[in-house]
Design an enzyme around this catalytic site. Structure first.
Site, PDB file in Angstrom:
ATOM      1  N   THR A   1       1.503   0.469   1.313  1.00 13.17           N
ATOM      2  CA  THR A   1       1.440  -0.860   0.475  1.00 13.17           C
ATOM      3  C   THR A   1       2.403  -1.331   1.048  1.00 13.17           C
ATOM      4  O   THR A   1       1.705  -3.151   1.149  1.00 13.17           O
ATOM      5  CB  THR A   1       2.667  -0.903  -0.671  1.00 13.17           C
ATOM      6  OG1 THR A   1       2.038   0.611  -1.385  1.00 13.17           O
ATOM      7  CG2 THR A   1       2.240  -1.296  -2.346  1.00 13.17           C
TER       8      THR A   1
ATOM      9  N   GLU B   1      15.596  -8.385   2.756  1.00 12.10           N
ATOM     10  CA  GLU B   1      15.798  -9.406   1.835  1.00 12.10           C
ATOM     11  C   GLU B   1      14.715  -8.081   0.844  1.00 12.10           C
ATOM     12  O   GLU B   1      14.684  -7.930  -0.410  1.00 12.10           O
ATOM     13  CB  GLU B   1      15.435 -10.070   1.803  1.00 12.10           C
ATOM     14  CG  GLU B   1      14.698 -11.326   1.029  1.00 12.10           C
ATOM     15  CD  GLU B   1      16.092 -11.464   0.333  1.00 12.10           C
ATOM     16  OE1 GLU B   1      17.249 -12.225   0.892  1.00 12.10           O
ATOM     17  OE2 GLU B   1      16.383 -11.246  -0.948  1.00 12.10           O
TER      18      GLU B   1
ATOM     19  N   VAL C   1      15.689  -5.450  -2.402  1.00 10.43           N
ATOM     20  CA  VAL C   1      16.006  -5.338  -3.804  1.00 10.43           C
ATOM     21  C   VAL C   1      15.797  -6.717  -5.172  1.00 10.43           C
ATOM     22  O   VAL C   1      15.295  -8.087  -4.243  1.00 10.43           O
ATOM     23  CB  VAL C   1      17.533  -5.859  -4.067  1.00 10.43           C
ATOM     24  CG1 VAL C   1      17.867  -5.874  -5.107  1.00 10.43           C
ATOM     25  CG2 VAL C   1      18.679  -4.979  -3.248  1.00 10.43           C
TER      26      VAL C   1
ATOM     27  N   GLY D   1      11.744  -7.553  -4.397  1.00  7.40           N
ATOM     28  CA  GLY D   1      11.334  -7.994  -3.837  1.00  7.40           C
ATOM     29  C   GLY D   1      11.074  -9.322  -3.733  1.00  7.40           C
ATOM     30  O   GLY D   1      11.016 -10.419  -2.542  1.00  7.40           O
TER      31      GLY D   1
ATOM     32  N   GLY E   1      -1.739   2.603 -12.347  1.00  3.77           N
ATOM     33  CA  GLY E   1      -1.495   2.777 -10.652  1.00  3.77           C
ATOM     34  C   GLY E   1       0.244   1.575 -11.351  1.00  3.77           C
ATOM     35  O   GLY E   1       0.337   1.463  -9.653  1.00  3.77           O
TER      36      GLY E   1
ATOM     37  N   LYS F   1      19.116  -0.010  -5.733  1.00  8.44           N
ATOM     38  CA  LYS F   1      19.648  -1.706  -5.615  1.00  8.44           C
ATOM     39  C   LYS F   1      21.227  -2.090  -6.172  1.00  8.44           C
ATOM     40  O   LYS F   1      21.755  -2.673  -5.601  1.00  8.44           O
ATOM     41  CB  LYS F   1      18.314  -1.997  -6.160  1.00  8.44           C
ATOM     42  CG  LYS F   1      16.687  -1.894  -5.683  1.00  8.44           C
ATOM     43  CD  LYS F   1      15.744  -2.436  -6.905  1.00  8.44           C
ATOM     44  CE  LYS F   1      14.562  -1.421  -6.225  1.00  8.44           C
ATOM     45  NZ  LYS F   1      13.510  -1.126  -7.311  1.00  8.44           N
TER      46      LYS F   1
ATOM     47  N   GLY G   1       5.278  -4.346  -5.226  1.00  4.80           N
ATOM     48  CA  GLY G   1       3.957  -4.811  -4.697  1.00  4.80           C
ATOM     49  C   GLY G   1       3.705  -5.485  -3.639  1.00  4.80           C
ATOM     50  O   GLY G   1       4.499  -5.991  -3.316  1.00  4.80           O
TER      51      GLY G   1
END
Ligand SMILES: NC(=O)c1ccc[n+]([C@@H]2O[C@H](COP(=O)([O-])OP(=O)(O)OC[C@H]3O[C@@H](n4cnc5c(N)ncnc54)[C@H](OP(=O)(O)O)[C@@H]3O)[C@@H](O)[C@H]2O)c1
Length: 431
Positions: free
Chosen positions: A14, A131, A134, A136, A189, A207, A305
């Site tokens: 991904t 970066e 945590v 995103g 999903g 995180k 994502g």
């Protein structure tokens, strides 16, 4: 022509394919901003034949991802394989030892090995950037290391797992159970086939460890973290919380007490509906920071994502291409302290306590006696409906109380003959 900054990508799932996509779509923009071109020199994943929806023909394919860590044509290895041990750890260790920068989205790896890897990076004079590890889409690592660098941080609160926040939001909006919403999220999903990492709070816990380290200059310590996930949260608790003016959030808390000890907790909490974190719904993440000069600051955005996460990876690539170097956890690794962690049982809070007890005379008196004996004072009590002899819900809110006393009360109440279900205890954070 300035020298290009050359990266090798280990992992094309991904996040890895997202990274390739951004580099291809925004090549000119990124080069202009970095002041030099950056090039993907080589890529690696398990299955070379898999169609990943991006054109990889311009890049050298490497079957063994480990080779990227010693590839002389590569300045920085981007580790996007995942996992706290095994190949990801080997690649990162070797790349740093070989004097290469490392960029990773791997919070599990850093929560478990952050101190060792940060020390190694510093010894070698290279950067370890994360970066994307945590929240995103929220540039929280940069904010903590640089934006808030002037502050003594008092506390950091985070909604750090989009899957959990989505499930809790859906449960509230639709009245469906945890299991039903989770199954639906898996079918669409939004949730992994094995949801344990998310719903049991482990991913968010990884995180939080990194945020605690950045906030307080301490070594990340996942083993010191108390974690409780959201499986036990029921629709009725969400409904009562709503009625009382709260939302239930899986909340990460890293807070330094007056005695210098640090509370590090990941658990569902009630937060006021109108508070900055109460308003963060669905797949969104948020981090709320309290500092002595900045006062309070809220950062929010998509935490996972392909696109938000790859965007964060590119932010790190840009920093390194621009030769911006910052210590991994905000202070040189050798100055990171071993934290004095607060004992969870000694933490103090207001609490929500929901019981299912048989509706018969004397039950409330029995419960009250248990609370009185433990010095727990109640600010409100609500019993819904009357059904003599049958189980009814009773909801209590406590004044500020010690956590261990609340747990002891739950145990004693559960043991009463009138109690038909484990009490549900949830901390209240009045942010
Ligand atoms: N997905 C997110 O939204 C998100 C958000 C924040 C952080 N992260 C972190 O980013 C990292 C990557 O996540 P992801 O979602 O992109 O994972 P993913 O979709 O599962 O992709 C993992 C990639 O690693 C490759 N890989 C696995 N084992 C390998 C091996 N032995 N040798 C070579 N390649 C191997 C896989 O190859 P194949 O494709 O050939 O199987 C795949 O390309 C993880 O640390 C994750 O925690 C992810």
């Amino acid at each position: 022509m300035p020298k290009p900054f050359r990266i090798g990508i280990a992992g094309l799932g991904t996040v890895g394919t997202g990274l390739v996509r951004i580099v291809q779509e925004h090549a000119a923009l990124l080069d202009a901003r970095a002041g030099r071109p950056f090039e993907i020199m080589a890529v690696s994943a398990r299955d070379r034949k898999r169609d990943r929806g991006v054109d990889l023909s311009a890049y050298r394919w490497v079957d063994d991802a480990q080779e990227l860590a010693s590839d002389p044509e590569i300045d920085a290895v981007v580790e996007l394989i995942g996992g706290s041990e095994g190949l990801a750890l080997d690649i990162v260790r070797t790349a740093l030892a070989n004097g290469k920068h490392v960029i990773t989205a791997n919070k599990a790896l850093l929560a478990h090995h952050g101190f060792e890897l940060a020390s190694l990076a510093e010894e070698q004079g290279v950067s370890l950037a994360y970066e994307a590890a945590v929240a995103g889409g929220i540039p929280i690592i940069k904010a903590m290391r640089e934006g808030f660098a002037a502050n003594q941080i008092k506390a950091v609160y985070g909604i750090l797992n989009g899957t959990c926040n989505y499930i809790l939001t859906e449960m509230r909006e639709t009245g469906r159970s945890f299991t039903a919403v989770l199954e639906d999220a898996q079918a669409q999903g939004y949730a992994e086939a094995d949801p344990a990492f998310d719903v049991d709070g482990i991913d968010a816990g990884h995180k939080l460890c990194l945020l605690a380290s950045l906030a307080f200059g301490v070594k990340p310590d996942f083993d010191a973290l108390k974690i409780k996930g959201i499986r036990h949260i029921k629709v009725e608790d969400i409904a009562y919380a709503t009625e009382l003016g709260y939302r239930i959030k899986l909340l990460g808390i890293a807070r330094r007490g007056d005695d210098g000890r640090i509370v590090q907790l990941m658990e569902p909490c009630l937060v006021p509906t109108g508070s900055p974190l109460g308003a963060v719904e669905g797949v969104y993440n948020a981090v709320y920071v309290e500092g002595d000069f900045v006062e309070t600051s809220l950062l929010t955005g998509k935490g996972a994502g392909e696109r938000p996460t790859a965007s964060a990876v590119v932010a790190d690539v840009m920093d390194l291409a621009r030769q911006i170097r910052v210590p991994t956890f905000g202070v040189p690794a050798q100055e990171l302290e071993q934290a004095a962690w607060a004992v969870t049982g000694e933490t103090r809070s207001h609490y929500y306590l929901r019981l299912h007890v048989l509706d018969r005379p004397g039950v409330i008196a029995d419960v009250s006696a248990i609370l009185r004996d433990l010095n727990i004072s109640i600010s409100s009590l609500m019993q819904r409906g009357r059904d003599p002899g049958q189980p009814v819900p009773v909801v209590l809110l406590s004044h500020e109380t010690c956590h261990a006393d609340m747990e002891a009360a739950c145990e004693k109440i559960a043991a009463l003959a009138c109690s038909v279900e484990e009490p549900c205890l949830i901390r209240i954070e009045e942010l």
